[in-house]
Write a protein that holds these residues in place. Structure first.
Motif, short mmCIF file in Angstrom:
data_model
loop_
_atom_site.label_atom_id
_atom_site.label_comp_id
_atom_site.label_asym_id
_atom_site.label_seq_id
_atom_site.Cartn_x
_atom_site.Cartn_y
_atom_site.Cartn_z
N GLN A 176 0.83 -1.21 0.00
CA GLN A 176 0.00 0.00 0.00
C GLN A 176 0.86 1.26 0.00
O GLN A 176 0.56 2.24 -0.69
CB GLN A 176 -0.94 -0.02 1.21
CG GLN A 176 -2.00 -1.11 1.13
CD GLN A 176 -2.81 -1.22 2.41
OE1 GLN A 176 -3.57 -0.31 2.75
NE2 GLN A 176 -2.64 -2.32 3.13
N TRP A 178 -1.87 3.27 -3.00
CA TRP A 178 -3.28 2.89 -3.00
C TRP A 178 -3.69 2.40 -1.61
O TRP A 178 -2.91 1.74 -0.92
CB TRP A 178 -3.55 1.78 -4.01
CG TRP A 178 -3.60 2.25 -5.43
CD1 TRP A 178 -3.83 3.51 -5.89
CD2 TRP A 178 -3.42 1.44 -6.61
NE1 TRP A 178 -3.82 3.54 -7.26
CE2 TRP A 178 -3.57 2.29 -7.73
CE3 TRP A 178 -3.16 0.08 -6.81
CZ2 TRP A 178 -3.45 1.82 -9.04
CZ3 TRP A 178 -3.05 -0.40 -8.12
CH2 TRP A 178 -3.20 0.47 -9.22
N THR A 179 -4.91 2.71 -1.22
CA THR A 179 -5.46 2.17 0.02
C THR A 179 -5.83 0.70 -0.19
O THR A 179 -5.83 0.19 -1.31
CB THR A 179 -6.72 2.93 0.43
OG1 THR A 179 -7.73 2.73 -0.57
CG2 THR A 179 -6.44 4.43 0.58
N GLU A 180 -6.16 0.03 0.91
CA GLU A 180 -6.59 -1.36 0.82
C GLU A 180 -7.79 -1.50 -0.11
O GLU A 180 -7.85 -2.42 -0.94
CB GLU A 180 -6.95 -1.88 2.21
CG GLU A 180 -7.44 -3.32 2.24
CD GLU A 180 -7.73 -3.79 3.63
OE1 GLU A 180 -8.81 -4.39 3.84
OE2 GLU A 180 -6.90 -3.55 4.53
#
Length: 327
Positions: free
Chosen positions: A203, A208-210
């Motif tokens: 991440q 990018w987020t989860e």
């Protein structure tokens, strides 16, 4: 299901240090580290992420296609892989460089300090997947595991162009990949593999987020060591699977590779995700109980016994026919 496994093929030099690395680290002096560890044991084994996973799949009867680059010293290793059912015809042999080397020291707490020499692996960027596809008559999945970064990106791009599903397993290479490279490996993948630490690093490296990662892959498998594994999919309930219990701990090297082989084999047999994670966990614990990444033997009767011990008779029964053991 015909699976191609791309990535590193290496020789492992595994050493055991009877003490603890942390006892040798001095607070306030970590900016200048010069340490030497007197080890009690040295084991030289066959390894490399792609070769480890292919070896496991081969033992389970999947006839995987191994794709990677090696040196001219590879021939004895090739013979042993072929004996386990691994297709090695798409392995590139460099006339000038040695097969990659992995040198790892493990302490009493199972912490590890490792160094990896790429050697011939650097030539993997010259391998094209289209000839592999033509030679084999088709591939159902290509696993892109740690390798020369340009090779990982090339294989991923070519899979998308050829319409072949991709399983992304960047793991050890995350630290040296740039943001756009990490995103390219994840985006449009059928599945993504990480361990718990790598899930956070991925991440950070991708930005990018989860939730954003889950929006770009079909499913995300995270191994959690003794806590088991976790499978996430966008908009679906998370699947948590406890680990099978180890009878002993010999060597943690290659345990994640064994999990991937078991997980992918179970999916190839048509099992659901929970059972795939359970089978992967049993394969992983058998690797944990052996020194070396390809020394564990996946005997059908033993696998079924460990499945029943860890997850009950219903789970073991689901694999009886696949492992050709009478119920």
């Amino acid at each position: 299901m015909r699976i191609a496994v791309t990535g590193s093929i290496a020789m492992d030099h595994l050493m055991v240090f009877p003490g603890r690395f942390t006892d040798q680290l001095m607070a306030g002096r970590l900016d200048h580290v010069s340490l030497s560890f007197l080890v009690d044991a040295l084991h030289i084994r066959r390894g490399g992420v792609a070769a480890n996973i292919a070896h496991g799949l081969g033992q389970l009867g999947l006839s995987p296609v191994l794709v990677g680059a090696v040196g001219s010293d590879f021939e004895p290793y090739r013979v042993l892989l072929k004996e386990q059912g691994v297709d090695t015809e798409s392995v590139r042999v460099s006339p000038d460089l040695h097969t990659a080397r992995f040198v790892c020291t493990t302490d009493a707490d199972q912490n590890q300090i490792a160094t990896f020499y790429a050697g011939a692996m650097a030539e993997a960027r010259h391998i094209r997947l289209a000839p592999v596809l033509a030679r084999t008559g088709g591939l159902d999945l290509v696993l892109v595991s740690p390798n020369d970064p340009e090779a990982m990106l090339r294989h991923t791009r070519e899979c998308h162009e050829l319409g072949i599903p991709v399983a992304a397993d960047p793991s050890q290479q995350l630290a040296r990949l740039e943001r756009d490279q990490v995103r390219a490996l994840i985006d449009r993948s059928r599945m993504l593999f990480t361990n718990e630490y790598e899930s956070v690093l991925l991440q950070e490296r991708s930005g990018w987020t989860e939730e954003q990662v889950l929006g770009r892959t079909g499913l995300w498998v995270t191994t959690l060591g003794a806590a088991g594994s976790r499978i996430r999919r966008a908009g679906r309930t998370t699947i948590e699977v406890p680990a099978a219990e180890a009878q002993s701990v010999a060597d943690p090297t290659g345990v994640g590779d064994a999990y991937r082989a078991g997980f992918l084999a179970a999916l190839a047999w048509g099992e659901d995700l929970r059972n795939a994670a359970r089978f992967g966990s049993v394969a992983a614990v058998l690797a944990l109980e052996s020194v070396g990444t390809q020394e564990h033997i996946l005997r059908p009767a033993h696998l079924l016994a460990r499945l029943e011990e860890a997850y009950g008779p219903t789970t073991a029964h689901a694999f009886t026919a696949r492992l050709a053991v009478p119920s």
